[in-house]
Write a protein that holds these residues in place. Sequence first.
Motif, short mmCIF file in Angstrom:
data_model
loop_
_atom_site.label_atom_id
_atom_site.label_comp_id
_atom_site.label_asym_id
_atom_site.label_seq_id
_atom_site.Cartn_x
_atom_site.Cartn_y
_atom_site.Cartn_z
N LEU A 1 0.87 -1.23 0.02
CA LEU A 1 0.03 0.15 0.10
C LEU A 1 0.89 1.26 0.16
O LEU A 1 0.68 2.03 -0.83
N GLY A 2 1.91 1.20 0.81
CA GLY A 2 2.88 2.35 0.88
C GLY A 2 3.42 2.61 -0.57
O GLY A 2 3.39 3.96 -0.67
N SER A 3 3.98 1.67 -0.92
CA SER A 3 4.65 1.85 -2.14
C SER A 3 3.77 2.12 -3.17
O SER A 3 4.34 3.21 -4.23
N SER A 4 2.81 1.57 -3.27
CA SER A 4 1.76 2.24 -4.70
C SER A 4 1.16 3.63 -4.29
O SER A 4 1.05 4.34 -5.19
N ILE A 5 0.97 4.07 -3.06
CA ILE A 5 0.79 5.48 -2.82
C ILE A 5 1.81 6.28 -3.18
O ILE A 5 1.76 7.44 -3.70
N ALA A 6 3.12 6.00 -2.89
CA ALA A 6 4.32 6.84 -3.09
C ALA A 6 4.57 6.94 -4.50
O ALA A 6 4.72 8.05 -4.73
N LEU A 7 4.32 5.82 -5.31
CA LEU A 7 4.50 5.97 -6.65
C LEU A 7 3.46 6.89 -7.44
O LEU A 7 3.99 7.62 -8.25
N TYR A 8 2.35 7.02 -6.90
CA TYR A 8 1.44 7.84 -7.44
C TYR A 8 1.72 9.38 -7.11
O TYR A 8 1.66 10.29 -7.93
N PHE A 9 2.34 9.54 -5.96
CA PHE A 9 2.77 11.17 -5.61
C PHE A 9 3.92 11.39 -6.55
O PHE A 9 4.21 12.52 -6.64
N GLU A 10 4.81 10.37 -6.72
CA GLU A 10 5.95 10.71 -7.51
C GLU A 10 5.64 10.66 -9.06
O GLU A 10 6.68 11.15 -9.65
N GLY A 11 4.44 10.14 -9.55
CA GLY A 11 4.26 10.50 -10.60
C GLY A 11 4.95 9.45 -11.69
O GLY A 11 4.97 9.62 -12.89
N GLU A 12 5.28 8.33 -11.17
CA GLU A 12 5.92 7.35 -12.03
C GLU A 12 4.78 6.45 -12.75
O GLU A 12 3.62 6.27 -12.25
#
Length: 297
Positions: free
Chosen positions: A237-248
Amino acid sequence: KNKAVTMTDIINRTLRLLTDNPGAALVFYRNASSKLSVASISKLIASLMKCLVMFIEEEKEQCLEKFCSDDNNTSTPLLDVVPEDDSKRLKHTNASLFKEANNVALMATIAESVSILWDSIKNELSKSQNETFNELLKEIFSGNVLTEVYDHFASKFENEEDFEDSKLGDCFRACVAILHCAGKLDEPNIEGLRTQIVKNLASLKSIPEEKRSKMNFSPSVSLLCVWGMTENVAYCLGSSIALYFEGESGEQDVEFCQQSNESKKRKSLVKVKASGKSTQLLPQLDMDVCLTILGRI
């Protein structure tokens, strides 16, 4: 002398109550442990589960008759539910119910009843004097039966385009109840359910957002946590959310095993040795899915 009560009699009475007044039935089942013995409730759980399987098998038979020839009918039963003669009598006395295709509301209520009844005697089943009944339930619910029943309802989210919201809600009720039952058993006792849950999460990207917004994935994730995967789920969950905010962009898979301590850099695939178990992949989840899980888990 009173005639012995058969499995057919029990299921007939149960179906009558669940059909005529499902709300009252669920209230009764929540309080059944104060009126009935562990033995009686265990047998009632077994009867209800077998009845649910009968409805699913009947629905599959109706679909095969509608879309396939007899030569192509290769379906296999989920479970030997009741003796063949009893099965025929049951279908005869409840013909109107069995003839109604997609009687999802009744099946969902049956699944909920099973879960509620099991919860009502969960503590009692751990006592040595009730070991026989605990083993009875383990025998019935182990193997692939819960996986097959769960998949029957979960697949409707993807395959039934014209399903009304109420029927989708009933499918969800059934899935949640089955997942609750699965949580009462150790993961190795249930064949394929973890794989099926991961597969369903992976397929979410193909479901229209409007339809997906009506779904709740938290019960599936909760079961994975009950089975000892809390750290794995949290990292995903943390990785998926972080990826969203990083715009990857692009799909990234998070391996379904413990997080590696070797590097804190985000990678497309985190590889860690799974202690003696085959690895499973949990795909990157969309932001709305992650927030739904976090908001309801």
